[in-house]
Design an enzyme around this catalytic site. Structure first.
Site, PDB file in Angstrom:
ATOM      1  N   PRO A 216      -4.014  60.221 -26.864  1.00  0.00           N
ATOM      2  CG  PRO A 216      -2.692  62.082 -27.471  1.00  0.00           C
ATOM      3  CD  PRO A 216      -2.740  60.560 -27.538  1.00  0.00           C
TER       4      PRO A 216
ATOM      5  N   PRO B   9     -10.092  50.280 -16.611  1.00  0.00           N
ATOM      6  CG  PRO B   9     -10.095  48.569 -15.058  1.00  0.00           C
ATOM      7  CD  PRO B   9     -11.001  49.513 -15.762  1.00  0.00           C
TER       8      PRO B   9
ATOM      9  CD  GLU C 131      -0.804  47.950 -33.876  1.00  0.00           C
ATOM     10  OE1 GLU C 131       0.326  47.976 -33.391  1.00  0.00           O
ATOM     11  OE2 GLU C 131      -1.777  47.421 -33.290  1.00  0.00           O
TER      12      GLU C 131
ATOM     13  N   GLY D  89     -15.989  47.890 -25.037  1.00  0.00           N
ATOM     14  CA  GLY D  89     -16.807  48.540 -26.049  1.00  0.00           C
ATOM     15  C   GLY D  89     -17.611  49.732 -25.581  1.00  0.00           C
ATOM     16  CD  GLU D  90     -20.788  49.869 -21.560  1.00  0.00           C
ATOM     17  OE1 GLU D  90     -21.970  50.232 -21.671  1.00  0.00           O
ATOM     18  OE2 GLU D  90     -20.293  49.436 -20.493  1.00  0.00           O
TER      19      GLU D  90
ATOM     20  CD  GLU E  58      -9.805  56.102 -28.294  1.00  0.00           C
ATOM     21  OE1 GLU E  58     -10.037  55.911 -27.074  1.00  0.00           O
ATOM     22  OE2 GLU E  58      -9.661  55.176 -29.111  1.00  0.00           O
TER      23      GLU E  58
END
Length: 423
Positions: free
Chosen positions: A337, A269, A65, A311-312, A339
């Site tokens: 979906p 993961p 969110e 963060g990658e 991204e």
């Protein structure tokens, strides 16, 4: 218990709950689930001064969110150069992931627990001119006190499943009282709009406004990191299993075993702290693995690059033309979906996509995504899409169109929200 008395009893309990809240927060902090240095914010004590001028407050429960708030925050700030923004979240992971990404004139605080003292302390300090809730984070004391303070309230990106509507229906009186506080409700889809109207929200206050998560794109990878990764993968065909959960990594491993040796899987993961467990599973499957968290790069014999870092995701999406979206073979409702669509990938997913049902339905109709029901189907789909440039490109193009169609006009949305604060 009668529905009519539940809300008054809850509010009465919230008056006396501060000592209990302090103990619970201390226990959570001891387990690393709360930021011990910022526990005062959870109890209504501000960690930052209130800025001068008009302040818009947005609240999102957790990472998803809060991430969907980022493009809306940018649009709000662009609409009014004098505006200031406050973003609150309830989880430490959201604070750590999203706080550093906030633009100038925006700041993060933890949301107060839902006791009278904490809520009033929070509101008396921040005095927001507009409150925007994201999706479905409802805290009765916080909502009622915000309304009593005269702050206009909006619910944005709301999604109400059939199961949630049935549950709310058993407390219809309280639902109508709480949800009726919103001056504006914008849902992700028409079905959610209809369900909210059925719960007693005035139809003229509700409209389907698209999905803010369509505007969320992971940060672009640093050019050097991208160049180094591409050099390590030179000559390899690559696919990505994104945001996987327990149970799904076994399917990914089995699919990878069935694919040719020149195909490399990037496995990211959902919770990178599971990296050791996932690495053990891959070792048992006999798949040579490089771990990103250990600084390892894939070599010619590597079959899996374990992306067990935070963060990658922008890097992994930039490398993979085919993406399996996790949380969909495991019963988790599926992850976004949007991204992979933003990065031009062909999208595969399992059967459980309840969290993004309208988006996946639109993708299916447009040919922008393909379902798989297990490891054999996943392996076949990956192999076919890596071989067939035309099919892969058509699927990716369709996914991009669906994403654009479902993403709201952020400038128009910001103007509509700011108009509430001007009343």
């Amino acid at each position: 218990m009668r529905v009519s008395v539940f809300l008054p009893l809850y509010l009465a309990a919230s008056v006396l709950a501060d000592p209990l809240a302090r103990r619970l927060l201390a226990r959570r902090a001891a387990r690393g689930k709360e930021d011990i240095a910022r526990l005062g914010e959870r109890l209504g004590s501000p960690g930052l001064p209130r800025p001068e001028g008009r302040l818009v407050w947005l609240h999102g429960a957790s990472v998803g969110e809060a991430a969907s708030a980022l493009p809306l925050i940018e649009a709000l700030l662009a609409a009014d150069p004098a505006l200031e923004v406050l973003l609150t979240t309830g989880t430490r992971s959201a604070a750590e992931a999203i706080g550093p990404r906030l633009p100038a004139r925006a700041r993060h605080q933890y949301a107060p627990v839902d006791t009278r003292a904490a809520v009033r302390g929070f509101l008396s300090h921040w005095r927001p001119d507009l409150a925007i809730w994201l999706e479905s984070e409802f805290w009765p004391r916080l909502m009622l006190e915000t309304a009593r303070a005269g702050t206009p309230m909006a619910l944005v990106n709301a999604r109400v499943s059939a199961a949630s509507a049935r549950a709310w229906g058993r407390a219809r009186g309280m639902a109508a009282r709480i949800l009726g506080l919103y001056a504006l409700v914008l849902t992700q889809d028409e079905a959610s709009a209809a369900r909210l109207a059925g719960l007693g929200v005035a139809p003229e206050r509700i409209s389907a406004g698209g999905n803010l998560k369509g505007a969320v794109v992971p940060p672009a990878p640093p050019p050097q990191a991208l160049a180094e990764a591409r050099a390590a993968l030179a000559g390899r065909r690559v696919w990505l299993a994104a945001s996987t959960h327990e149970g799904e990594e076994a399917a990914v491993a089995a699919a990878q075993q069935a694919l040719p040796e020149d195909v490399l899987a990037i496995l990211a993961p959902r919770h990178p702290e599971r990296g050791d467990a996932v690495a053990g599973l891959l070792a048992e499957a006999g798949l040579a693995t490089a771990r990103r968290s250990a600084g390892e790069a894939p070599g010619p014999a590597t079959r899996v690059w374990l992306a067990d870092t935070l963060g990658e995701m922008g890097l992994w999406y930039a490398l993979a033309p085919v993406v399996f979206v996790g949380g969909s073979l495991a019963p988790r409702g599926g992850h976004t979906p949007f991204e992979p669509a933003a990065f031009g990938a062909a999208i595969l997913h399992g059967p459980d996509t309840a969290n993004f049902a309208p988006a996946y339905a639109a993708l299916a109709e447009a040919g922008g995504a393909e379902p798989v029901d297990g490891a054999p189907a996943l392996a076949r789909a990956v192999a076919r899409l890596l071989e067939d440039d035309g099919a892969r490109g058509a699927m990716a193009a369709a996914a991009g169109r669906v994403r654009r169609e479902l993403t709201p006009d952020l400038a128009a949305l910001a103007a509509r929200l700011l108009a509430l604060a001007a009343r």
